[in-house]
Design a protein around this motif. Structure first.
Motif, short mmCIF file in Angstrom:
data_model
loop_
_atom_site.label_atom_id
_atom_site.label_comp_id
_atom_site.label_asym_id
_atom_site.label_seq_id
_atom_site.Cartn_x
_atom_site.Cartn_y
_atom_site.Cartn_z
N ALA A 164 -29.46 -18.51 -26.95
CA ALA A 164 -30.02 -17.09 -26.58
C ALA A 164 -29.26 -16.15 -27.34
N TRP A 165 -29.64 -15.23 -28.03
CA TRP A 165 -28.66 -14.14 -28.25
C TRP A 165 -28.52 -13.04 -27.11
N HIS A 166 -26.93 -12.44 -26.56
CA HIS A 166 -26.55 -11.85 -25.55
C HIS A 166 -26.12 -10.83 -26.71
N GLN A 167 -26.23 -9.31 -26.09
CA GLN A 167 -25.38 -7.94 -26.00
C GLN A 167 -24.21 -7.61 -25.93
N ILE A 168 -23.26 -7.44 -27.08
CA ILE A 168 -21.59 -6.79 -26.47
C ILE A 168 -21.70 -5.19 -26.31
N ASP A 169 -21.91 -4.74 -25.06
CA ASP A 169 -21.70 -3.42 -25.64
C ASP A 169 -19.08 -3.15 -25.30
N PHE A 170 -19.12 -2.42 -26.90
CA PHE A 170 -17.84 -2.65 -27.07
C PHE A 170 -17.59 -1.39 -25.98
N PHE A 171 -16.81 -1.21 -25.04
CA PHE A 171 -15.93 0.26 -24.51
C PHE A 171 -14.96 -0.13 -24.91
N ALA A 172 -13.45 -0.83 -25.08
CA ALA A 172 -12.69 -0.47 -25.74
C ALA A 172 -11.95 -1.04 -26.78
#
Length: 247
Positions: A164-172
Motif C-alpha cells: 500500500a501507498w502511505h502519504q508522507i507529511d514533511f515537516f523539517a
C-alpha cells in the motif's frame, strides 16, 4: 638561405605535430570523461524505473522487479520533484551505495533503508539514504529544500510498502553530522522516543513547519551528503501517515 628556411618550416611542423600528439590523448580523455559522467546520470534517472512503479498491490512490473531482486522493499517519491525511485534494503549499509535496483553494479547506487530499520516501518525513525548527485538525480535535489519557498511548495511525498501507498507529511529540513546519535541512531520501536526526536529535529531544522500531527511516529528521514563538510548531511524529515489510495 633556402636551406635554413626549409629547416625552420620543418621544425615548426614537427613541433606542431608533437603538440597535437600530446594534446590528442588529453582531448580524448576529456571527451570520454564527459560521456562517462552522462552515462552515470542516465543510469540514475528515475525514468528508467517508472514502468515498475507500483500502482496497486497487483502491480505486475513491481512484482517482477522484486522477483529479480528480493531486496526491493518498496518505493519512495516526493510530489513535484524528480525523486521517484524503488527503495532497497540489504543487511548492511554499503551494498546499495554502488548497486542499482536490479542488483547490478552502478556508481549512482540506489535509495536504501538503513539496515537496522524494520522494513514494515514499525520503528520510531526510519533513515533512507541516497547519493547527492548533480542534475537532481537520486537525492541530488534535496538541497533545494533549504529554500523556504521550495520547502513550502513541496510538503508531501509517498512511500509504498506492505502492498500500500502511505502519504508522507514533511515537516523539517535539517543539517547534521553523519555520526549524529539522534538523527542516525534512533532506530527503535519505543514510542517514548518520539517527542525527544521531534524536539531535537526542530532544534536543528533549517526549515520547518508547525506540527500538525500527534507527537508519535513513524517518522522517515531522507539523508544525503552535504558539501559543507566531509561528514555533513542534509535530511528531509516527515511523518508517515495511514495508507493512501493507490497512485
Amino acid at each position: 638561405m633556402n636551406f635554413w628556411r626549409r629547416l625552420i618550416r620543418i621544425t615548426d611542423a614537427a613541433v606542431t605535430l608533437l603538440m597535437l600528439l600530446f594534446l590528442l590523448p588529453l582531448l580524448s580523455y576529456g571527451i570520454y570523461a564527459l560521456w562517462d559522467t552522462q552515462q552515470i546520470y542516465k543510469s540514475a534517472a528515475c525514468s528508467l524505473y517508472q514502468d515498475a512503479r507500483p500502482s496497486s498491490e497487483e502491480c505486475t512490473s513491481f512484482i517482477e522487479l522484486q522477483e529479480r531482486n528480493p531486496e526491493v522493499i518498496g518505493w519512495l517519491k516526493i510530489d513535484g520533484t524528480g525523486i521517484d525511485y524503488p527503495l532497497l534494503q540489504a543487511d548492511n549499509n554499503t551494498k546499495y551505495v554502488n548497486t542499482n535496483a536490479t542488483g547490478s553494479f552502478s556508481l549512482s547506487g540506489s535509495l536504501f533503508l538503513d539496515c537496522r530499520n524494520n522494513p514494515a516501518f514499525t520503528d520510531v525513525v526510519h533513515v533512507i539514504y541516497g547519493h547527492h548527485m548533480e542534475q537532481d538525480v537520486m537525492f541530488g535535489g534535496l538541497d533545494a529544500f533549504a529554500s523556504q519557498a521550495y520547502f513550502d511548495a513541496h510538503p508531501c511525498g509517498a512511500l509504498f510498502y506492505g502492498g500500500a501507498w502511505h502519504q508522507i507529511d514533511f515537516f523539517a529540513f535539517a543539517a547534521a553530522d553523519a555520526y549524529d546519535p539522534v538523527f542516525f541512531h534512533s532506530q527503535s520501536s519505543d514510542p517514548d522516543e518520539s517527542q525527544h526526536y521531534l524536539d531535537y529535529v526542530y532544534a536543528h531544522a533549517l526549515q520547518s513547519r508547525p506540527q500538525s500531527f500527534p507527537p508519535d511516529g513513524p517518522f522517515v528521514a531522507l539523508s544525503t551528503c552535504a558539501d559543507t563538510s566531509t561528514n555533513g548531511r542534509h535530511l528531509l524529515i516527515g511523518r508517515i501517515c495511514e495508507a493512501a489510495p493507490p497512485e
